[in-house]
Design a protein around this motif. Structure first.
Motif: not given
Ligand code: KIV
Length: 246
Positions: A228-242
């Motif tokens: 769920n963290s992975y999913h949220k970060e993808v949706v929030d555009k926080n993953f992939p990061g720099e």
């Protein structure tokens, strides 16, 4: 001893102190999603055993003989056990029960040079005639028979016996009366060793809570929250990061 079914888990286990891996036909339930071990085939056990051997080449590796790979005749049993060792490089095979035919098979396999582990008590390949997944050997007659079966397996040359779902007192009595090691699952505190299904001890399925099981991790919930963290970060555009880009 723990069960194992794939190279990634085997590789982690190869770096632990665990002595021995079992490619159990429990894979039918925990990997394939069947309600019993009966549908598991020789080809499937061979496929998983090869993967485990690649992941943990240095650990002692036992592979289960699946339902109907050895019960049909002595020749079938020899061919199945031989095939398991030849094709997977496993160290030993395990088979359930101690009827006359199984004892003859164990003797012959050991003569040929195939190490055999026995399995008594709740033998899941016979769950339908045992009345389900229930504690076995509760009455004096069946306890006495299990002790005799243990001695017969030992005399036939088995190097060890899995004891599944039996009263602790019986696990202790059998362990004291035979000289080969007993490995318990739901067989109490006095067997020589213990075995658990790896997914169970790591807590993959939160709904599976039999009395004999201790969960050493809560991987089911860890996987759930991680995904769920992975999913949220993808949706929030926080993953992939720099740090994750080329
Ligand atoms: O199939 C299996 O995983 C087993 C163990 C539970 C002993 O037989």
């Amino acid at each position: 001893m723990v069960t194992c079914y794939d190279a990634s888990f085997a590789s982690v286990i190869s770096r632990t102190d665990v002595d021995c891996l079992l490619v159990g036909d429990s894979l039918g339930m925990v990997v394939q999603g069947h309600s019993s071990t009966l549908p598991v085939t020789m080809d499937e056990i061979i496929y998983h055993t090869k993967a485990v051997k690649r992941g943990a080449p240095g650990k002692y590796l036992i592979a289960d003989l699946p339902f109907l790979s050895y019960q049909t005749s002595l020749i079938d049993g020899i061919q199945s056990a031989g095939r398991l060792l030849k094709e997977t490089n496993a160290d030993a095979v395990k088979l359930e029960g101690a009827d006359k035919e199984s004892i003859t098979l164990v003797k012959r396999l050991v003569e040929i040079g195939i190490p055999v582990m026995g399995h008594l008590g709740l033998t899941p390949q016979s769950y339908q005639t045992l009345g389900g997944y229930k504690v076995q050997g509760k009455d004096p007659e069946s306890a006495e028979k299990m002790l005799k079966d243990s001695l017969a397996l030992q005399d036939a040359g088995a190097f060890g016996i899995v004891l599944e779902m039996i009263p602790e007192t019986l696990g202790q009595e059998i362990s004291q009366n035979i000289s080969i090691p007993t490995i318990g699952i739901g067989a109490g505190r006095y067997t020589d060793g213990q075995v658990l299904v790896i997914y169970d001890l790591l807590g993959i399925n939160p709904d599976f809570t039999p009395k004999f099981l201790k969960k050493y991790a809560d991987l089911g919930n860890l996987i759930l929250t991680s995904l769920n963290s992975y999913h949220k970060e993808v949706v929030d555009k926080n993953f992939p990061g720099e740090n994750n880009v080329f």
